[in-house]
Write a protein that holds these residues in place. Sequence first.
Motif, PDB file in Angstrom:
ATOM      1  N   PRO A 297    -113.879 -29.263 -72.566  1.00 16.77           N
ATOM      2  CA  PRO A 297    -114.931 -29.912 -71.770  1.00 16.77           C
ATOM      3  C   PRO A 297    -114.851 -31.431 -71.942  1.00 16.77           C
ATOM      4  N   ALA A 298    -115.572 -32.148 -71.114  1.00 17.45           N
ATOM      5  CA  ALA A 298    -115.511 -33.615 -71.114  1.00 17.45           C
ATOM      6  C   ALA A 298    -115.907 -34.202 -72.458  1.00 17.45           C
ATOM      7  N   ASN A 299    -116.870 -33.568 -73.143  1.00 23.59           N
ATOM      8  CA  ASN A 299    -117.326 -34.130 -74.420  1.00 23.59           C
ATOM      9  C   ASN A 299    -116.330 -33.927 -75.555  1.00 23.59           C
ATOM     10  N   ARG A 300    -115.256 -33.192 -75.297  1.00 24.81           N
ATOM     11  CA  ARG A 300    -114.204 -33.015 -76.286  1.00 24.81           C
ATOM     12  C   ARG A 300    -112.935 -33.771 -75.880  1.00 24.81           C
ATOM     13  N   GLY A 305    -110.706 -39.717 -70.660  1.00 22.80           N
ATOM     14  CA  GLY A 305    -110.580 -38.365 -70.106  1.00 22.80           C
ATOM     15  C   GLY A 305    -109.379 -37.584 -70.581  1.00 22.80           C
ATOM     16  N   ASP A 306    -108.576 -38.107 -71.504  1.00 24.88           N
ATOM     17  CA  ASP A 306    -107.440 -37.348 -72.026  1.00 24.88           C
ATOM     18  C   ASP A 306    -107.859 -36.595 -73.283  1.00 24.88           C
TER      19      ASP A 306
END
Length: 368
Positions: A297-300, A305-306
């Motif tokens: 997910p985005a928070n990881r 964003g990579d």
Amino acid sequence: MKLWLPFAASAGALLAVASFVGAGWDAPPVASEQLGFRGTGMFQHKDIETEAALKAANVVPPAPWQADPSGDKASDLYQNVQVLGHLSGDQFNQLMAAMTEWVSPEAGCNYCHNPENLASDEVYQKVVARRMIQMTQTINVDWKSHVAETGVTCYTCHRGKGVPAQVWSSSLEPKPAGNMTSNRNGQNVVAVNAGNSSLPQNALMDYLLGDKPIRVHANTALPTGVNTVGTMETEGTWSLMMHMSESLGVNCTACHNTRAFNDWDQSPPQRVTAWHGIKLARHLNVTYMEGLTPVFPANRKGPEGDVLKIGCATCHNGVQKPLYGVSMLKDYVDAVAVKGSTDVPDFSTYVPGKTEVLGGAATSVTQP
């Protein structure tokens, strides 16, 4: 009489006192070790107090119990066991208990599993964990040139955290204000992965994800046109070297005779081990971490964003040999020192919360 002399003497005295009692100042006992021939200046200097803290933080946890290798296989006892099906039921449960302590001691099994359906892949951490087990097996079987017989486990990197403390990603922060500052090439800001220097902050993208040439050393004092690398490439290499030095808690002489950085014959054998380590980190990032991009997910992910990636510090955590060279493999040989299934599913099809089975259920084992 020169009036500035008393002031200078007073300032010197205050500075001397501050060096011993002031906040943030330290004059620790230092241990020195000679690494090369006498006269080469190849010494490692270590703060004894810091070493004591590092040793306390690098204690190997015991196995939950000694597993019985006999009995029914995990693939026959449980559903959707794709990589560890060759283990006995007791070995499988032992590894699961260990992984819980290594990665999610607070959340427990629910960190990776739906408690109502343990076989389901709907929790994304389970999909990631399965791929990380494959990665660990690959390191222990195929990369003995770097990890030797010591090997690695999940604990080597995770140390009780869901996300290892020492990971990296691309970063453009702080964003340039524009105009003449808009093309700063990742410099003139604090490079967290290069010893908090002002060297290129994204050099690891070039060397631990890409395969940009690292060697920049010329063989002549003046340019001859043979070596075409310039200051920019040199600073990138320097940034990588700073990362490695900080990650292992060593200086340049751990891998180099600094009178001849480029000469392999004058370098300690650790330089060869480090060379394999660079190739290993690059392989893991390209083959394992990047492929999981659709799953995280985005928070990881990083600010650009990579996915979060592996560097030298991920395993080493400030010491030259992870966990000071103590091996954990003896308790988990069948689980992480042999290869189970190497099949890779199509991660782009994964839907968190919905996908119950991602990939097949092969249970073949490749011995080292």
